[in-house]
Each structure stands twice: as C-alpha cells, then as structure tokens.
Design an enzyme around this catalytic site. Structure first.
Site, short mmCIF file in Angstrom:
data_model
loop_
_atom_site.label_atom_id
_atom_site.label_comp_id
_atom_site.label_asym_id
_atom_site.label_seq_id
_atom_site.Cartn_x
_atom_site.Cartn_y
_atom_site.Cartn_z
N HIS A 72 30.75 59.44 55.22
CA HIS A 72 31.68 59.90 56.07
C HIS A 72 33.07 58.97 56.04
O HIS A 72 33.14 57.69 55.53
CB HIS A 72 31.30 59.92 57.35
CG HIS A 72 30.04 60.74 57.68
ND1 HIS A 72 29.60 61.20 59.03
CD2 HIS A 72 29.43 61.65 56.94
CE1 HIS A 72 28.69 61.98 58.93
NE2 HIS A 72 28.58 62.36 57.85
N GLU A 74 34.53 57.47 58.33
CA GLU A 74 34.37 56.04 59.01
C GLU A 74 33.82 55.20 58.22
O GLU A 74 34.33 53.87 58.22
CB GLU A 74 33.87 56.37 60.26
CG GLU A 74 34.09 57.24 61.48
CD GLU A 74 33.81 58.70 61.19
OE1 GLU A 74 33.88 59.24 60.12
OE2 GLU A 74 33.59 59.44 62.21
N CYS A 102 30.09 60.46 64.75
CA CYS A 102 28.87 61.16 64.89
C CYS A 102 28.03 59.73 65.13
O CYS A 102 28.40 58.73 65.19
CB CYS A 102 28.23 61.80 63.53
SG CYS A 102 27.89 60.60 62.29
N CYS A 105 27.82 57.03 62.38
CA CYS A 105 29.21 56.36 62.39
C CYS A 105 29.18 55.46 63.75
O CYS A 105 29.57 54.34 63.70
CB CYS A 105 30.44 57.29 62.16
SG CYS A 105 30.36 58.12 60.52
#
Length: 165
Positions: A72, A74, A102, A105
């Site tokens: 992701h 992040e 999410c 993360c």
C-alpha cells in the site's frame, strides 16, 4: 528512486528543501503519486512522509506490480522513510495519504510512531483512522487530520473504479 516533481517539492536526498511546505502542498504531492499509481493500473492512492517540513519519503499503491498485498502507499512510504532516516521509529514525522489508512497501514503507523496522519478521502468500509489510530487503547496515538482535499482525492478514486467497471 522517485521521479522529480514539476514543482518545488523534492526528495530530501536531492538536496532541495521547500521551507513553505503546507498541508495542502504535501497532499497535492500525494495526489500526484496517486495519479501515478492509476497510470500503472493500481488503485490510485499516494502517500508522502515529512519531517521538519521536508519530504523524506514517497509511496504509491503497488500491490499488483509487486505481487505483494502489503504494498500500500503508506507502507511503501514508511519503508522508504525508515531507510532514509536509518530508523524504524519515525518519531516527529507526518504521513499524508490520499485515502484513510486501512487496519494494516494503521498498525504500521502506530509501530513506526508517526506523530501525525493527514488523509484525504474517508474510507467508511475499510478505513481505520478512527477505530484504531485514535482509539486511545494502544501505546501510540498519532494526531489525525481528516478530509484534506477530500473531494479531489475521492473523485480520483471514483473515476478510477468507474473506468474499471
């Protein structure tokens, strides 16, 4: 590793510093990265990490290209920031991300001790900013600023998914 932006924001290693880095300017750089992700057929989410008004890391969604569910935006930015700062603890940093983080993360944000999270579009189904980042039940609670350029961030995601249907 990062393509040069067409404005005053650069990776810290490039030796350029924008002393006027604002939340909006930082989020616009994250949006630029989100557009880059979309151009690579990835869900358009971008992230940057700053320290003392300097960008130390950038990331965008890359799970498809990397064959990695954890890639992701992040996480990519957190990994790069750790390498740049030579520390897995990113105390004093701010993470700017175009979509509410999410649970995965959010966990990484807490473990990295990121001081502040600024996100654009809310993610009612999968976002964890309120549930985890601000629960007050964990050993670190970053400050959270929600909704910065939310309409623009959300529109980029909506358009991406409309094109995929």
């Amino acid at each position: 590793m990062f393509p040069q932006a067409n404005h005053a924001l650069y990776h810290v290693g490039a030796g350029c510093i924008d002393s006027m880095l604002t939340d909006e300017t930082a989020m616009r750089e994250a949006l630029r990265l989100a557009r880059q992700a979309a151009g690579e057929a990835e869900v358009p989410v971008g992230a940057i990490i700053t320290l003392d008004d300097k960008i130390v890391a950038k990331g965008f969604n890359q799970p498809i290209a990397n064959h990695d569910a954890t890639a992701h935006a992040e996480i990519m930015a957190i990994r790069e920031a750790g390498r740049q700062l030579h520390n897995y603890r990113l105390t004093g940093t701010t993470l700017y991300v175009t979509l509410e983080p999410c649970l995965m993360c959010a966990g990484a944000i807490i473990h990295a001790r990121i001081a502040r999270v600024v996100y654009g579009a809310a993610d009612p189904g999968g976002g964890a900013a309120g549930r985890m980042l601000q629960s007050g039940q964990l050993n670190h609670t970053p400050a959270v600023t929600a909704g910065l350029l939310a309409e623009e961030c959300g529109r980029l995601l909506s358009e991406f998914f409309q094109q995929r249907r």
